[in-house]
Scaffold this motif. Structure first.
Motif, PDB file in Angstrom:
ATOM      1  N   THR A  15       0.855  -1.191   0.000  1.00  0.00           N
ATOM      2  CA  THR A  15       0.000   0.000   0.000  1.00  0.00           C
ATOM      3  C   THR A  15       0.886   1.235   0.000  1.00  0.00           C
ATOM      4  O   THR A  15       1.274   1.732   1.060  1.00  0.00           O
ATOM      5  N   ARG A  19      -0.338   6.139  -4.838  1.00  0.00           N
ATOM      6  CA  ARG A  19      -0.161   5.379  -6.074  1.00  0.00           C
ATOM      7  C   ARG A  19       0.064   6.284  -7.275  1.00  0.00           C
ATOM      8  O   ARG A  19       0.380   5.796  -8.369  1.00  0.00           O
ATOM      9  N   ASN A  55       7.277   4.921  -2.855  1.00  0.00           N
ATOM     10  CA  ASN A  55       6.319   4.215  -2.009  1.00  0.00           C
ATOM     11  C   ASN A  55       6.100   4.834  -0.634  1.00  0.00           C
ATOM     12  O   ASN A  55       5.037   4.637  -0.039  1.00  0.00           O
ATOM     13  N   ALA A 138      -6.641   4.296  -4.641  1.00  0.00           N
ATOM     14  CA  ALA A 138      -5.688   5.389  -4.841  1.00  0.00           C
ATOM     15  C   ALA A 138      -6.181   6.621  -4.112  1.00  0.00           C
ATOM     16  O   ALA A 138      -7.380   6.818  -3.937  1.00  0.00           O
TER      17      ALA A 138
END
Length: 577
Positions: A15, A19, A55, A138
């Motif tokens: 996660t 994104r 990320n 997202a």
């Protein structure tokens, strides 16, 4: 194993923070001077610099007046200004109504009753579809943010006759009573809260439209550990912010004017003793064989002559005096306490050196500010000697029963603010407390009714809501964090990957890893290793209940209390060890 459901084992970056962090966006970040000078070769293959930026970071756009961080919030991320400018509100800060404070969402009586009557008898049931939805979700293109432009301003916060919403492109200047400073592009802020597990010290809002890179504290930690420039920048900012804030807040310096306070700050030293990750050594040792005071990092020794006032700004310290070949613990110090003031004041009054009457050692780690004696004699004592004397008198704590105090210090229960303390003489082992906890949490109790004992007292294995929540140190996804308003340490089940870092870090074994099941009662397994998927679980202090912890309310004999450690120490007078 035919009745088991298969699901891939969660990983750190399942996660991402955002994104929308595409390769081209990351390329743009790597070309900036803040990142271009970093040697990417120093990062491991499992956590490369590019992967960290892609990320563990996200870019947000703020409109004029949008609040980026609020004073008093608990922070888990830092911010780098990419473009535009922001303003930081300097002490005394903004009124609470301007910060948009709202009570945390509490469950109503109907939802609590419904869960009590309908919770599953199968342990640790999860809707596994929620995990997949979370991975696919997202971040939205727009966010509902609190803004200074929405403030109703009858008191003239923005100055007389100024309409804060008149110009949608620029936030009006705050009135003189609320001082601010500019944070231009390239400024890093929020690193103190991100790395120190502390509250935000100031409010920051957008002055013009700006782009800001938000970095999870894990990203900040990894970059700091592998780049000297970032490490120096972070450590210098941490030192300056901590020093200035704590000096201004200490009662001894409350009446000092800004110019004098700056002179004191310029000559004050920042010192650290012990290890910031104190929990590692503590947990690996035997609980009944803790280090003696003489083996702990020494900050000040009995019989030595003090050269400055020590202000504790983080961690814990043990105050002890010599007893035969060992030492006797007298009390402990934590953030906001001081050491050496009485000896220094007496030396100033008498003109003769006065040795320390006690020793101070670090319990795990200790952050202190050392104000040199020459600074006190020149700038503080001539004006504030009576105040210093009152602080000395008020700082003396009742000396607890020796056995109880030593036990509380050695077991590091001094870290707890909501310790579950059970009087075993009153407790009938009815387990009403455990059942109440289970009823509140879908049939799954969040604590275990056993723990360390001394006499008729027991500290149960339940999250103590620590002053220094070391469980948050290594979480790779940020799943464990403090709630924004109440500061309760909670775990986000959706982003927890079951790595066990928090459980391994907790010095008190108050976090457990539990295998989860789907709604049909099937165990959820990793399709490759066929091992059970686990999640971390702990007491959340019934944060969603308006009435507080259900365990305490359910005890029919008033045997269970959630207490701050200072209250626990004061209970020592009742102890019959």
């Amino acid at each position: 194993m035919n009745d088991a459901q298969l699901m891939e084992r969660p990983r750190r970056w399942d996660t991402p923070f955002d994104r929308e962090m595409s390769d081209s966006v990351v390329d743009g970040l790597l070309a900036r001077p803040e990142f271009a000078s970093i040697d990417a070769g120093r990062f491991p293959a499992a956590a490369p610099l590019r992967g960290i930026l892609q990320n563990d970071c996200r870019i947000s756009t703020y409109a004029p007046g949008d609040i980026v961080v609020r004073e008093g919030d608990y922070g888990n991320s830092a911010f780098l200004v990419l473009s535009g400018s922001l303003r930081v509100v300097l002490p005394p800060g903004l009124p609470r109504q301007v910060l948009g404070r709202a009570p945390e969402k509490k469950r109503d009586a109907f939802s609590v009753l419904r869960d009590m009557l309908t919770h599953s008898r199968i342990p640790e049931v999860r809707d596994t579809g929620m995990y997949r939805a979370a991975h696919a979700l997202a971040r939205g293109s727009s966010e509902d943010r609190d803004s200074l432009l929405r403030v109703r301003d009858p008191a003239g916060l923005f100055g007389p006759g100024v309409d804060p919403a008149a110009d949608p492109t620029r936030i009006p200047p705050l009135a003189d009573a609320f001082k601010t400073g500019v944070l231009p592009a390239g400024t890093l802020f929020g690193e103190v809260a991100a790395l120190g597990r502390v509250q935000r010290s100031a409010t920051v809002y957008a002055e013009s439209e700006c782009r800001v890179l938000e970095m999870r504290w894990q990203a900040l930690r990894d970059i700091k550990n592998r780049d000297d420039t970032w490490r120096d920048r972070i450590e210098q900012g941490y030192r300056q912010n901590q020093l200035r804030t704590h000096l201004a807040e200490h009662p001894l310096l409350a009446g000092i004017d800004a110019k004098t306070l700056q002179m004191i700050a310029d000559r004050t030293l920042f010192e650290t003793y012990g290890s910031f990750e104190w929990n590692v050594g503590f947990k690996s040792g035997k609980r009944d064989e803790r280090p003696a005071p003489e083996s702990e990092p020494a900050v000040a020794k009995e019989g030595d002559y003090p050269d400055g006032l020590l202000l504790v700004i983080g961690g814990f310290g043990r105050v002890s005096s010599g007893l035969g070949h060992g030492a006797r613990t007298l009390t402990y110090l934590r953030e906001g306490d001081h050491f050496g003031l009485d000896e220094l004041l007496e030396a100033w009054k008498s003109g003769a050196d006065c040795a320390y009457e006690t020793s101070l050692t670090a319990l795990g780690y200790l952050h202190v500010l050392r104000i040199p004696y020459s600074v006190l004699a020149e700038l503080v004592f001539p004006k504030l000697a009576p105040l210093a004397k009152r602080l000395i008198d008020s700082a003396s704590r009742p000396i607890a029963d020796d056995a109880f105090l030593e036990w509380a210090v050695e077991q590091r229960f001094i870290n707890g603010t909501k310790t579950m303390l059970i009087d075993l003489e009153k407790c009938t082992r009815c387990d009403d407390c455990v059942r109440a906890c289970a009823d509140t949490h879908g049939g799954n109790p969040k604590f275990i009714r056993h723990g360390q004992k001394l006499g008729n007292w027991m500290v149960a294995n339940a999250c103590m809501q620590c002053v220094d929540p070391v469980c948050m140190i290594g979480c790779p996804t940020g799943a464990i964090a403090r709630t924004t308003g109440g500061g309760v340490v909670v775990i986000n089940d959706l982003t927890c990957i079951g790595c066990g870092t928090c459980a391994n870090a907790c010095p008190y074994d108050n976090i457990r890893l539990v295998p989860i099941r789907d709604k049909e009662g099937q165990q959820v397994l990793d399709p490759v290793s066929r091992e059970a998927i686990v999640k971390a679980t702990k007491c959340d202090l019934c944060a969603s209940l308006p009435s507080g912890p259900s365990c305490e309310r359910a005890c029919p004999h008033d045997a269970l209390k959630r207490v701050d450690i200072q209250s626990l120490i004061q209970r020592a007078a009742q102890l019959e060890a």
